[in-house]
Design a protein around this motif. Structure first.
Motif, PDB file in Angstrom:
ATOM      1  N   ASP A  42      -6.816   1.474 -12.873  1.00  0.00           N
ATOM      2  CA  ASP A  42      -6.881   1.398 -11.420  1.00  0.00           C
ATOM      3  C   ASP A  42      -5.803   0.459 -10.880  1.00  0.00           C
ATOM      4  O   ASP A  42      -5.187   0.738  -9.844  1.00  0.00           O
ATOM      5  CB  ASP A  42      -8.265   0.906 -11.004  1.00  0.00           C
ATOM      6  CG  ASP A  42      -8.523   1.077  -9.522  1.00  0.00           C
ATOM      7  OD1 ASP A  42      -8.490   2.233  -9.041  1.00  0.00           O
ATOM      8  OD2 ASP A  42      -8.751   0.064  -8.830  1.00  0.00           O
ATOM      9  N   GLU A  43      -5.546  -0.616 -11.585  1.00  0.00           N
ATOM     10  CA  GLU A  43      -4.494  -1.555 -11.169  1.00  0.00           C
ATOM     11  C   GLU A  43      -3.124  -0.877 -11.185  1.00  0.00           C
ATOM     12  O   GLU A  43      -2.312  -1.074 -10.269  1.00  0.00           O
ATOM     13  CB  GLU A  43      -4.480  -2.768 -12.101  1.00  0.00           C
ATOM     14  CG  GLU A  43      -3.437  -3.815 -11.743  1.00  0.00           C
ATOM     15  CD  GLU A  43      -3.401  -4.976 -12.727  1.00  0.00           C
ATOM     16  OE1 GLU A  43      -2.561  -5.876 -12.553  1.00  0.00           O
ATOM     17  OE2 GLU A  43      -4.221  -4.978 -13.677  1.00  0.00           O
ATOM     18  N   GLU A  44      -2.880  -0.078 -12.205  1.00  0.00           N
ATOM     19  CA  GLU A  44      -1.598   0.628 -12.301  1.00  0.00           C
ATOM     20  C   GLU A  44      -1.450   1.670 -11.204  1.00  0.00           C
ATOM     21  O   GLU A  44      -0.347   1.881 -10.686  1.00  0.00           O
ATOM     22  CB  GLU A  44      -1.467   1.280 -13.687  1.00  0.00           C
ATOM     23  CG  GLU A  44      -1.266   0.273 -14.811  1.00  0.00           C
ATOM     24  CD  GLU A  44      -1.418   0.896 -16.189  1.00  0.00           C
ATOM     25  OE1 GLU A  44      -0.815   0.366 -17.134  1.00  0.00           O
ATOM     26  OE2 GLU A  44      -2.155   1.907 -16.327  1.00  0.00           O
ATOM     27  N   VAL A  45      -2.542   2.328 -10.827  1.00  0.00           N
ATOM     28  CA  VAL A  45      -2.501   3.304  -9.728  1.00  0.00           C
ATOM     29  C   VAL A  45      -2.105   2.604  -8.433  1.00  0.00           C
ATOM     30  O   VAL A  45      -1.277   3.113  -7.665  1.00  0.00           O
ATOM     31  CB  VAL A  45      -3.860   4.011  -9.567  1.00  0.00           C
ATOM     32  CG1 VAL A  45      -3.847   4.911  -8.323  1.00  0.00           C
ATOM     33  CG2 VAL A  45      -4.183   4.846 -10.794  1.00  0.00           C
ATOM     34  N   HIS A  46      -2.669   1.427  -8.190  1.00  0.00           N
ATOM     35  CA  HIS A  46      -2.314   0.667  -6.983  1.00  0.00           C
ATOM     36  C   HIS A  46      -0.837   0.265  -6.994  1.00  0.00           C
ATOM     37  O   HIS A  46      -0.160   0.316  -5.952  1.00  0.00           O
ATOM     38  CB  HIS A  46      -3.197  -0.587  -6.865  1.00  0.00           C
ATOM     39  CG  HIS A  46      -4.547  -0.326  -6.266  1.00  0.00           C
ATOM     40  ND1 HIS A  46      -5.575   0.236  -6.972  1.00  0.00           N
ATOM     41  CD2 HIS A  46      -5.018  -0.540  -5.005  1.00  0.00           C
ATOM     42  CE1 HIS A  46      -6.641   0.348  -6.191  1.00  0.00           C
ATOM     43  NE2 HIS A  46      -6.335  -0.107  -5.002  1.00  0.00           N
ATOM     44  N   LYS A  47      -0.323  -0.125  -8.156  1.00  0.00           N
ATOM     45  CA  LYS A  47       1.093  -0.498  -8.256  1.00  0.00           C
ATOM     46  C   LYS A  47       1.992   0.705  -7.981  1.00  0.00           C
ATOM     47  O   LYS A  47       3.011   0.579  -7.295  1.00  0.00           O
ATOM     48  CB  LYS A  47       1.379  -1.083  -9.638  1.00  0.00           C
ATOM     49  CG  LYS A  47       0.808  -2.473  -9.862  1.00  0.00           C
ATOM     50  CD  LYS A  47       1.162  -3.002 -11.252  1.00  0.00           C
ATOM     51  CE  LYS A  47       0.612  -4.413 -11.462  1.00  0.00           C
ATOM     52  NZ  LYS A  47       0.915  -4.919 -12.828  1.00  0.00           N
ATOM     53  N   LEU A  48       1.619   1.866  -8.520  1.00  0.00           N
ATOM     54  CA  LEU A  48       2.407   3.080  -8.276  1.00  0.00           C
ATOM     55  C   LEU A  48       2.372   3.462  -6.797  1.00  0.00           C
ATOM     56  O   LEU A  48       3.391   3.879  -6.236  1.00  0.00           O
ATOM     57  CB  LEU A  48       1.870   4.233  -9.126  1.00  0.00           C
ATOM     58  CG  LEU A  48       2.215   4.195 -10.610  1.00  0.00           C
ATOM     59  CD1 LEU A  48       1.425   5.254 -11.375  1.00  0.00           C
ATOM     60  CD2 LEU A  48       3.715   4.415 -10.825  1.00  0.00           C
ATOM     61  N   ALA A  49       1.204   3.303  -6.170  1.00  0.00           N
ATOM     62  CA  ALA A  49       1.090   3.608  -4.743  1.00  0.00           C
ATOM     63  C   ALA A  49       1.984   2.681  -3.924  1.00  0.00           C
ATOM     64  O   ALA A  49       2.638   3.112  -2.967  1.00  0.00           O
ATOM     65  CB  ALA A  49      -0.364   3.492  -4.288  1.00  0.00           C
ATOM     66  N   ASP A  50       2.040   1.417  -4.310  1.00  0.00           N
ATOM     67  CA  ASP A  50       2.917   0.464  -3.611  1.00  0.00           C
ATOM     68  C   ASP A  50       4.383   0.836  -3.795  1.00  0.00           C
ATOM     69  O   ASP A  50       5.185   0.729  -2.854  1.00  0.00           O
ATOM     70  CB  ASP A  50       2.664  -0.954  -4.128  1.00  0.00           C
ATOM     71  CG  ASP A  50       1.331  -1.524  -3.666  1.00  0.00           C
ATOM     72  OD1 ASP A  50       0.777  -0.997  -2.680  1.00  0.00           O
ATOM     73  OD2 ASP A  50       0.843  -2.480  -4.303  1.00  0.00           O
ATOM     74  N   LEU A  51       4.737   1.266  -5.015  1.00  0.00           N
ATOM     75  CA  LEU A  51       6.110   1.709  -5.267  1.00  0.00           C
ATOM     76  C   LEU A  51       6.467   2.898  -4.384  1.00  0.00           C
ATOM     77  O   LEU A  51       7.554   2.956  -3.801  1.00  0.00           O
ATOM     78  CB  LEU A  51       6.280   2.094  -6.740  1.00  0.00           C
ATOM     79  CG  LEU A  51       6.655   1.017  -7.741  1.00  0.00           C
ATOM     80  CD1 LEU A  51       6.694   1.592  -9.151  1.00  0.00           C
ATOM     81  CD2 LEU A  51       8.011   0.397  -7.399  1.00  0.00           C
ATOM     82  N   LEU A  52       5.548   3.863  -4.307  1.00  0.00           N
ATOM     83  CA  LEU A  52       5.793   5.055  -3.503  1.00  0.00           C
ATOM     84  C   LEU A  52       5.911   4.700  -2.022  1.00  0.00           C
ATOM     85  O   LEU A  52       6.811   5.192  -1.325  1.00  0.00           O
ATOM     86  CB  LEU A  52       4.668   6.069  -3.729  1.00  0.00           C
ATOM     87  CG  LEU A  52       4.728   7.376  -2.933  1.00  0.00           C
ATOM     88  CD1 LEU A  52       6.059   8.076  -3.117  1.00  0.00           C
ATOM     89  CD2 LEU A  52       3.573   8.296  -3.349  1.00  0.00           C
ATOM     90  N   LYS A  53       5.038   3.841  -1.530  1.00  0.00           N
ATOM     91  CA  LYS A  53       5.109   3.421  -0.121  1.00  0.00           C
ATOM     92  C   LYS A  53       6.422   2.711   0.170  1.00  0.00           C
ATOM     93  O   LYS A  53       7.055   2.947   1.207  1.00  0.00           O
ATOM     94  CB  LYS A  53       3.927   2.504   0.214  1.00  0.00           C
ATOM     95  CG  LYS A  53       2.607   3.221   0.373  1.00  0.00           C
ATOM     96  CD  LYS A  53       1.545   2.352   1.035  1.00  0.00           C
ATOM     97  CE  LYS A  53       1.123   1.207   0.142  1.00  0.00           C
ATOM     98  NZ  LYS A  53      -0.007   0.429   0.736  1.00  0.00           N
ATOM     99  N   ASN A  54       6.842   1.835  -0.746  1.00  0.00           N
ATOM    100  CA  ASN A  54       8.094   1.107  -0.557  1.00  0.00           C
ATOM    101  C   ASN A  54       9.284   2.055  -0.569  1.00  0.00           C
ATOM    102  O   ASN A  54      10.233   1.912   0.223  1.00  0.00           O
ATOM    103  CB  ASN A  54       8.242   0.057  -1.658  1.00  0.00           C
ATOM    104  CG  ASN A  54       9.431  -0.864  -1.424  1.00  0.00           C
ATOM    105  OD1 ASN A  54       9.580  -1.435  -0.342  1.00  0.00           O
ATOM    106  ND2 ASN A  54      10.277  -1.004  -2.433  1.00  0.00           N
ATOM    107  N   LEU A  55       9.247   3.042  -1.470  1.00  0.00           N
ATOM    108  CA  LEU A  55      10.325   4.034  -1.539  1.00  0.00           C
ATOM    109  C   LEU A  55      10.413   4.828  -0.239  1.00  0.00           C
ATOM    110  O   LEU A  55      11.512   5.047   0.294  1.00  0.00           O
ATOM    111  CB  LEU A  55      10.081   4.971  -2.719  1.00  0.00           C
ATOM    112  CG  LEU A  55      11.091   6.108  -2.923  1.00  0.00           C
ATOM    113  CD1 LEU A  55      12.483   5.559  -3.202  1.00  0.00           C
ATOM    114  CD2 LEU A  55      10.632   7.016  -4.064  1.00  0.00           C
TER     115      LEU A  55
END
Length: 330
Positions: A42-55
């Motif tokens: 779940d922590e990794e999913v949140h990190k990926l979501a943050d990466l996508l939002k930042n992109l």
């Protein structure tokens, strides 16, 4: 529409505006640590979501409506021949057929199927069967929710590749998508997917072989690969060719299967980051005696001349995202 391709080593996005033609609005790419799998936390999913939002923020994306692809390596896909029948009969028949191709209990997967063409005999159909592990599906859905996107459609990579690359529907192509960790092979007859296979090798495999052969660090080996590929010193090709030989053998088998049924292969189309390897076009063309080209993912998209020098460097990476963004039926 925004096309989002989450691969094994990076996230790629492409936004297009639709009018009389497709116009590229923006695009972007960012590296990720590990591919999504059933072990993704779940922590990794949140990190990926943050990466996508930042992109999306940096690329100045202006829409929340998106289409995404599931990696071929994360789903079970088969193209099978079925006799013509009614919808109810087809539903029952596909449930039965799926047992032959899906190695997981049906309670753990979401099954879908679609008729992709009528066979030459007029009495049977070619049907694409897709089984998505529920655990993988739920991870992707949560990721997009966290990123604030409206996920309208999920499809497999092969269909996106065909949409962006195959303009001439009279030809038969083998599309080779060489990613970082996985290589996808797709036989496309007259614009319709006939067969799809995955190999657990890719650009990273080649880099690792070079690092081992020359006793180099991985970053240095990656630079050697990009600079020289198959065209450099005598010892470098010997490190690279065994990996390409695996891909070549599989492609030769696919070509042979269709040739035995009087279906010729007109082109081999290379895409993905691994397709940038110097000398790779000549290697496949010489080994398989089939015209080999780099895929033009932007053939159906208009864009400003000012961005051409930059986007041309990334076009081979963006093929799936482009194919998603130009999908017209929703």
């Amino acid at each position: 529409m925004l096309g989002v391709d989450i691969g094994s080593s990076s996230i790629k996005i492409v936004q297009v505006d639709r009018g009389d033609s497709f116009h590229l609005t923006t695009y972007g790419m960012v590296d990720i640590g590990d591919p999504i799998s059933s072990q993704t936390t779940d922590e990794e999913v949140h990190k990926l979501a943050d990466l996508l939002k930042n992109l999306m923020e940096k690329a100045q994306v202006t829409t929340k409506n998106c289409i995404m692809s599931l990696p071929n390596s994360a789903v079970f896909t088969s193209v099978i021949d079925m006799p013509k029948m009614g919808d109810k009969e087809m539903e029952s028949a596909m449930q039965f057929e799926a047992k032959k191709y899906v190695p997981l209990p049906f309670s753990e997967v979401t099954l879908s199927w679609t008729i992709i063409s009528e066979n030459d005999d007029g009495a049977s159909l070619k049907v694409l069967l897709i089984a998505v592990p529920n655990q993988i599906r739920d991870i992707y859905i949560k990721l997009f929710q966290l990123a604030g996107l409206n996920l309208e459609i999920i499809e497999i990579e092969a269909l996106s590749l065909i949409r962006s690359l195959v303009v001439d529907k009279e030809k038969n192509d083998v599309i080779i998508d060489i990613g970082a960790k996985v290589t996808g092979l797709n036989f496309v007859r007259h614009g319709t997917l006939q067969l799809t296979r995955n190999l657990s090798i890719g650009g990273d495999t080649i880099t690792d072989r070079i690092a081992q052969a020359l006793n180099l660090s991985v970053p240095r080996a990656e630079q050697f690969k990009r600079d020289f590929g198959l065209q450099g010193t005598d010892f470098l090709p010997e490190a690279v060719k065994p990996v390409l030989s695996v891909i070549k053998t599989e492609v030769a088998q696919i070509i042979g299967i269709y040739s035995a049924n009087n279906v010729n292969t007109d082109r081999i189309v290379l895409v993905g980051g691994g397709a940038q390897l110097p000398g790779i076009l000549e290697y496949f063309q010489n080994e398989l005696s089939v015209k080999t080209v780099l895929g033009n993912s932007l053939a159906q998209v208009n864009y400003d001349d000012a961005v051409k020098p930059i986007i041309s460097r990334y076009a081979l990476h963006l093929t799936i995202a482009v194919g998603l963004a130009i999908r017209e039926e929703t």
